[in-house]
Enzyme design. Structure first.
Site, PDB file in Angstrom:
ATOM      1  N   LYS A 286      40.849  40.483  39.311  1.00 42.88           N
ATOM      2  CA  LYS A 286      40.680  39.080  38.893  1.00 42.88           C
ATOM      3  C   LYS A 286      40.371  38.200  40.103  1.00 42.88           C
ATOM      4  O   LYS A 286      39.494  37.330  40.049  1.00 42.88           O
ATOM      5  CB  LYS A 286      41.936  38.590  38.157  1.00 42.88           C
ATOM      6  CG  LYS A 286      42.085  39.215  36.777  1.00 42.88           C
ATOM      7  CD  LYS A 286      43.425  38.917  36.102  1.00 42.88           C
ATOM      8  CE  LYS A 286      43.528  39.673  34.782  1.00 42.88           C
ATOM      9  NZ  LYS A 286      44.788  39.495  34.070  1.00 42.88           N
TER      10      LYS A 286
ATOM     11  N   ASP B 252      44.958  32.219  29.853  1.00 44.74           N
ATOM     12  CA  ASP B 252      45.116  33.466  29.092  1.00 44.74           C
ATOM     13  C   ASP B 252      45.148  33.195  27.585  1.00 44.74           C
ATOM     14  O   ASP B 252      45.077  34.135  26.790  1.00 44.74           O
ATOM     15  CB  ASP B 252      46.447  34.142  29.458  1.00 44.74           C
ATOM     16  CG  ASP B 252      46.313  35.155  30.589  1.00 44.74           C
ATOM     17  OD1 ASP B 252      45.349  35.921  30.566  1.00 44.74           O
ATOM     18  OD2 ASP B 252      47.194  35.169  31.468  1.00 44.74           O
TER      19      ASP B 252
ATOM     20  N   GLN C  63      50.656  37.361  35.448  1.00 47.36           N
ATOM     21  CA  GLN C  63      50.320  38.724  35.015  1.00 47.36           C
ATOM     22  C   GLN C  63      51.503  39.360  34.284  1.00 47.36           C
ATOM     23  O   GLN C  63      52.638  39.344  34.776  1.00 47.36           O
ATOM     24  CB  GLN C  63      49.915  39.573  36.240  1.00 47.36           C
ATOM     25  CG  GLN C  63      49.363  40.945  35.904  1.00 47.36           C
ATOM     26  CD  GLN C  63      48.044  40.901  35.113  1.00 47.36           C
ATOM     27  OE1 GLN C  63      47.230  39.999  35.272  1.00 47.36           O
ATOM     28  NE2 GLN C  63      47.837  41.870  34.244  1.00 47.36           N
TER      29      GLN C  63
HETATM   30  N1  GUN Z   1      48.572  42.083  31.104  1.00 48.56           N
HETATM   31  C1  GUN Z   1      47.686  42.850  30.422  1.00 48.56           C
HETATM   32  N2  GUN Z   1      46.605  42.125  30.068  1.00 48.56           N
HETATM   33  C2  GUN Z   1      46.821  40.874  30.529  1.00 48.56           C
HETATM   34  C3  GUN Z   1      46.057  39.668  30.474  1.00 48.56           C
HETATM   35  O1  GUN Z   1      44.955  39.591  29.912  1.00 48.56           O
HETATM   36  N3  GUN Z   1      46.632  38.596  31.084  1.00 48.56           N
HETATM   37  C4  GUN Z   1      47.845  38.638  31.685  1.00 48.56           C
HETATM   38  N4  GUN Z   1      48.335  37.515  32.231  1.00 48.56           N
HETATM   39  N5  GUN Z   1      48.581  39.738  31.742  1.00 48.56           N
HETATM   40  C5  GUN Z   1      48.065  40.841  31.165  1.00 48.56           C
END
Ligand code: GUN
Length: 285
Positions: A52, A119, A96
């Site tokens: 990311k 998100d 995350q």
């Molecule tokens: N853990 C697995 N997929 C995601 C996501 O798309 N965003 C976040 N913040 N955590 C995750």
């Protein structure tokens, strides 16, 4: 043999659009900023966060990483989120998941300002998705929809089956398919005769987190098969929720792992971050 849905290529096109918009905002004096919080040392989370951050840098988005130790308390984490909610240079906040067990994920998500919730996990944003009126797209499901659109795969009137009912993927995926007039079934661990249900699917989305869970007998000839899994096989090799080698000859379209859904999730995150910054810019004008 199926056509491979190339998430890398589609995401590159989306990222280019994002980059152009980031530059336009820069001209208006706004430097787009994303805060990325990671707690503990889950290796998969570390990989996702690194990907990311790299994508942000490529698109011209400033990312600030907050890597907190496993021992972080709920109060410390909520304190950081409060600071980031108030920080003008930060337009998006991403925490995350999963968090270490002693932390309350629901409370953490609820603490993020919905206007910075890139998100789309906050209940306010989930509600917007339910009623089909949203600015933040749920990252993985929206990335999948973008990929279907890119390859001119129609959804309206199709039998769509989603395996998995998580808040992150399964539930919002079902909503987006429904908005595009798919006939949607959501399957889960208590579903009876799962293979009979999945075998009806024109579009099958697997989001279960079990390596090679979807086998050829579960897939209809000519189906579109979308694999959200990021699993490890018996030899520790990265694989998806779909037994790719067995299913690909039967499917019309299929996503690979890696290089399918994963890059699309990140592309949507970048889109959402720019949307958040643009909204700030519009408010100021
Ligand atoms: N853990 C697995 N997929 C995601 C996501 O798309 N965003 C976040 N913040 N955590 C995750």
């Amino acid at each position: 043999m199926a056509t491979i849905l190339d998430g890398k290529a589609v995401s590159a096109a989306v990222k280019q659009e994002v980059k152009t918009e980031v530059e336009a905002l820069k001209q208006k004096g706004i430097s787009v900023g994303l805060a990325v919080i990671i707690v503990g040392d889950n290796p998969a989370s570390r990989t996702y966060v690194n990907n990311k951050k790299k994508a942000c840098a490529e698109a011209g988005i400033v990312s600030e990483e907050y890597a907190l130790p496993e021992s972080t308390t709920q109060a410390e984490l909520l304190g950081l989120i409060d600071t980031l909610n108030k920080k003008d240079s930060i337009h998006g906040i991403l925490c995350q998941l999963p968090l270490p067990k002693h932390l309350d994920e629901k409370a953490v998500i609820a603490a993020i300002n919905p206007e910075k919730d890139v998100d789309a996990f906050h209940a306010v944003n989930v509600g917007h998705i339910m009623i089909g009126d949203y600015s933040f797209l749920p990252c993985t499901p929206a990335g999948i929809m973008e990929m279907l659109k890119y390859y001119n795969i129609p959804v309206a009137g199709k039998e769509c089956v989603v395996i998995g009912r998580s808040n992150i993927v399964g539930k919002p995926m079902a909503m987006l398919l429904l908005q595009q007039n798919g006939t949607v079934t959501v399957c889960h661990s208590k579903t009876v005769h799962l293979a009979a249900v999945t075998a009806r699917a024109d579009i099958l989305v697997a989001a279960v987190g079990i390596p090679k869970f979807v086998t050829a007998d579960m897939v209809k000839d000519g189906a579109v098969v979308i694999d959200v899994g990021m699993d490890r096989d018996e030899n520790g090799k990265l694989c998806g929720d779909v037994d790719f080698d067995a299913v690909a000859p039967k499917a019309a379209f299929i996503t690979p792992v890696p290089g399918g859904v994963g890059p699309m999730t990140i592309a949507t995150l970048l889109k959402n971050t720019v949307t958040a910054a643009r909204k700030v810019c519009e408010k100021e004008l």
